[in-house]
Design a protein around this motif. Structure first.
Motif, short mmCIF file in Angstrom:
data_model
loop_
_atom_site.label_atom_id
_atom_site.label_comp_id
_atom_site.label_asym_id
_atom_site.label_seq_id
_atom_site.Cartn_x
_atom_site.Cartn_y
_atom_site.Cartn_z
N ASN A 32 5.24 -9.59 6.40
CA ASN A 32 5.19 -8.95 7.73
C ASN A 32 4.80 -7.48 7.42
OD1 ASN A 32 5.85 -8.62 10.58
ND2 ASN A 32 7.80 -7.56 9.73
N ALA A 33 5.68 -6.85 6.76
CA ALA A 33 5.64 -5.53 6.48
C ALA A 33 4.36 -5.11 5.55
CB ALA A 33 6.77 -4.85 5.62
N ILE A 34 4.03 -5.93 4.71
CA ILE A 34 2.51 -5.55 4.27
C ILE A 34 1.39 -5.67 5.20
CG2 ILE A 34 0.81 -6.65 2.55
CD1 ILE A 34 3.40 -7.50 0.78
N CYS A 35 1.40 -6.67 6.19
CA CYS A 35 0.31 -6.98 7.22
C CYS A 35 0.52 -5.63 8.09
CB CYS A 35 0.78 -8.17 7.86
SG CYS A 35 0.21 -9.43 6.85
N LEU A 36 1.38 -5.21 8.41
CA LEU A 36 1.63 -4.05 9.38
C LEU A 36 1.13 -2.84 8.93
CD1 LEU A 36 5.41 -4.41 10.76
CD2 LEU A 36 3.35 -4.49 12.20
N ALA A 37 1.48 -2.56 7.64
CA ALA A 37 0.82 -1.33 6.89
C ALA A 37 -0.72 -1.67 6.68
CB ALA A 37 1.51 -1.19 5.49
N ALA A 38 -1.02 -2.63 6.36
CA ALA A 38 -2.56 -2.79 6.14
C ALA A 38 -3.55 -2.78 7.26
CB ALA A 38 -2.64 -4.28 5.47
N MET A 39 -2.85 -2.99 8.49
CA MET A 39 -3.52 -2.57 9.58
C MET A 39 -4.18 -1.24 9.84
SD MET A 39 -4.17 -5.48 11.88
CE MET A 39 -4.37 -4.76 13.22
N ALA A 40 -3.17 -0.34 9.06
CA ALA A 40 -3.52 1.22 9.04
C ALA A 40 -4.79 1.44 8.46
CB ALA A 40 -2.45 2.12 8.83
N VAL A 41 -5.43 0.58 7.35
CA VAL A 41 -6.32 1.03 6.22
C VAL A 41 -7.74 0.36 6.55
CG1 VAL A 41 -4.61 1.53 4.63
CG2 VAL A 41 -5.86 -0.86 4.77
N SER A 42 -7.96 -0.18 7.62
CA SER A 42 -9.40 -0.86 7.94
C SER A 42 -9.58 -0.58 9.59
CB SER A 42 -9.24 -2.34 7.87
OG SER A 42 -10.34 -3.00 7.99
N THR A 43 -11.25 -0.83 9.55
CA THR A 43 -11.52 -0.72 10.69
C THR A 43 -12.44 -1.92 11.16
OG1 THR A 43 -13.59 0.58 10.01
CG2 THR A 43 -11.63 2.05 10.88
N SER A 44 -12.14 -2.86 10.32
CA SER A 44 -13.14 -4.12 10.41
C SER A 44 -12.26 -5.16 11.25
CB SER A 44 -13.19 -4.67 8.76
OG SER A 44 -13.71 -6.07 9.08
N LEU A 45 -13.14 -5.78 12.25
CA LEU A 45 -12.43 -6.50 13.15
C LEU A 45 -12.26 -7.72 12.37
CD1 LEU A 45 -11.75 -7.62 15.78
CD2 LEU A 45 -14.35 -8.41 16.17
N ALA A 46 -13.02 -8.17 11.17
CA ALA A 46 -12.54 -9.52 10.53
C ALA A 46 -11.42 -9.20 9.78
CB ALA A 46 -13.69 -9.74 9.80
N LEU A 47 -11.17 -8.20 9.41
CA LEU A 47 -9.74 -7.77 8.47
C LEU A 47 -8.77 -7.73 9.57
CD1 LEU A 47 -8.51 -7.67 5.69
CD2 LEU A 47 -9.05 -5.15 5.97
N PHE A 48 -8.83 -7.19 10.74
CA PHE A 48 -7.69 -7.11 11.65
C PHE A 48 -7.31 -8.69 12.16
CE2 PHE A 48 -9.23 -2.86 13.77
CZ PHE A 48 -8.46 -2.28 12.68
#
Length: 392
Positions: free
Chosen positions: A82-98
């Motif tokens: 959960n924490a990893i996914c929250l932080a990773a949302m800040a490092v992308s602008t890709s819809l697929a990765l979101f």
């Protein structure tokens, strides 16, 4: 060292705050600045939300099978993911990765809910302190309120995700220190009995599906509605905090009403209250309307979740696990459909009024179905008791 029941319940609160209150629901207050910064359409925003609910469904079904290792290990894995996914949302602008990250976060949220509840509620029941389960479930509202207050102090959507991840880490570490390892599991022989589906249960499952659709559109887009309305835009930092404030005591209040008038009648009342909140969110775009929408939404969705699952246990014969799994699937399906449908309609019409009106209508229908289920359930239960009564 044995933990006191109050300490255990507080540990569950922290796990629920991290995995559900923050991990699952912080997307709502972060959504408006994300949409503006990345030029996301409402359909894309709804798709990201639905990916999280697909993950939640997958996680709930996966957690229902016997997994290797201890329940505490899976809880800690869910909190970490959960924490990893929250932080990773800040490092992308890709819809697929979101989409991938929110799907994984949904799996993590389901694990946090199911395994923390299994660890904490079993022990509370064993010590005769089941009433403290309300403290455990209040973590959802507390997590919503705390994360909403935190992101309201920030201006950039990336910093909002990172700050939310840091808050989730703090709650997760504290929960890991409090919630003890589970006892050695006992081997279970044989296959679980086949789930029997009564007409009362089927009506309740449809009501639960409609609840999933009915609440999630407002839960996903409430802050976006506030931000897009000049007369109430100043309430944006506070609206989602109010949702959390309403959610924190809701399980206690609706549980008390359920004990007084019955679980399914209480479900019907909560559905109607939530329908009023959904309508207020789009038809009463003034300060009082926003307050009512936020408090009615927050004050019902966790209560409805708990009441529906309790009702499922009582709405049939045999092992209730299958019925609970089907309820979870119905609820999750509603959550998956709702944001995508609302986003598509918004992009076509420029308004969330019609999706919200349909959501409120669905909640009214859910209330009627739960009342009908209640009328069938007593006859089913009476017949079951009669069938089990030995001849003297």
């Amino acid at each position: 060292m044995n933990k006191s029941p109050l300490t255990l319940a507080f540990g569950g609160l922290l796990a629920m705050a991290a995995g559900i209150g923050i991990g699952r629901f912080v997307y709502t207050p972060i959504l408006p600045p994300m949409v503006e910064a990345l030029s996301l359409s409402k359909a894309e925003a709804g798709l990201i939300a639905s990916a999280n609910f697909v993950g939640y469904l997958a996680g709930a079904l996966l957690a229902a099978v016997r997994l290797p290792g201890s329940r505490r290990s899976w809880l800690l894995a869910g909190l970490a993911l959960n924490a990893i996914c929250l932080a990773a949302m800040a490092v992308s602008t890709s819809l697929a990765l979101f989409l991938v990250l929110r799907l994984l976060a949904g799996i993590a949220s389901a694990f946090c809910l199911i395994f923390s509840s299994a660890l904490v509620l079993d022990r509370l029941a064993a010590t005769g302190r089941s009433g403290l389960s309300a403290l455990h479930f209040s973590g959802v509202g507390i997590g919503i309120a705390a994360s909403a207050a935190l992101v309201a102090t920030l201006g950039d959507w990336r910093s909002m995700w990172l700050a939310s991840a840091a808050l989730a880490v703090l709650a997760a570490v504290a929960a890991a220190m409090i919630v003890p390892a589970d006892a050695a599991p006992s081997a279970t022989a044989g296959r679980a009995p086949r789930t029997k589906l009564s007409s009362a249960f089927i009506m309740l499952a449809v009501a639960y599906f409609l609840f999933g659709i009915g609440y999630i559109i407002t839960a996903t887009f409430l802050i976006d509605i506030v931000r897009g309305s000049p007369a109430i835009r100043h309430l944006e930092p506070y609206a989602w905090v109010l949702v959390g404030v309403g959610a924190a005591p809701s399980v206690v209040l609706w549980g008390a009403l359920g004990r007084r008038i019955g679980i399914l009648p209480a479900f019907a009342v909560a559905s109607l209250v939530e329908a009023a909140g959904v309508l207020a969110s789009v038809l009463w775009l003034q300060t009082l309307g926003v307050v009512i929408a936020a408090l009615f939404l927050g004050g019902t969705f966790m209560g409805l979740t708990a009441l529906g699952l309790i009702g499922a246990r009582e709405a049939g014969e045999g092992d209730p696990r299958g019925r609970i799994a089907l309820m979870t699937a119905a609820f999750s399906l509603g959550q998956i459909i709702g944001p995508v449908f609302a986003g598509v309609v918004y992009d076509a019409t420029g308004s969330l009024v019609w999706p919200s009106l349909l959501a409120a209508s669905g909640l009214v229908l859910a209330a009627l179905l739960s009342v009908a289920s209640h009328r069938f359930a007593p006859r089913t239960a009476s017949a079951s008791r009669a069938a089990r009564r030995p001849d003297a």
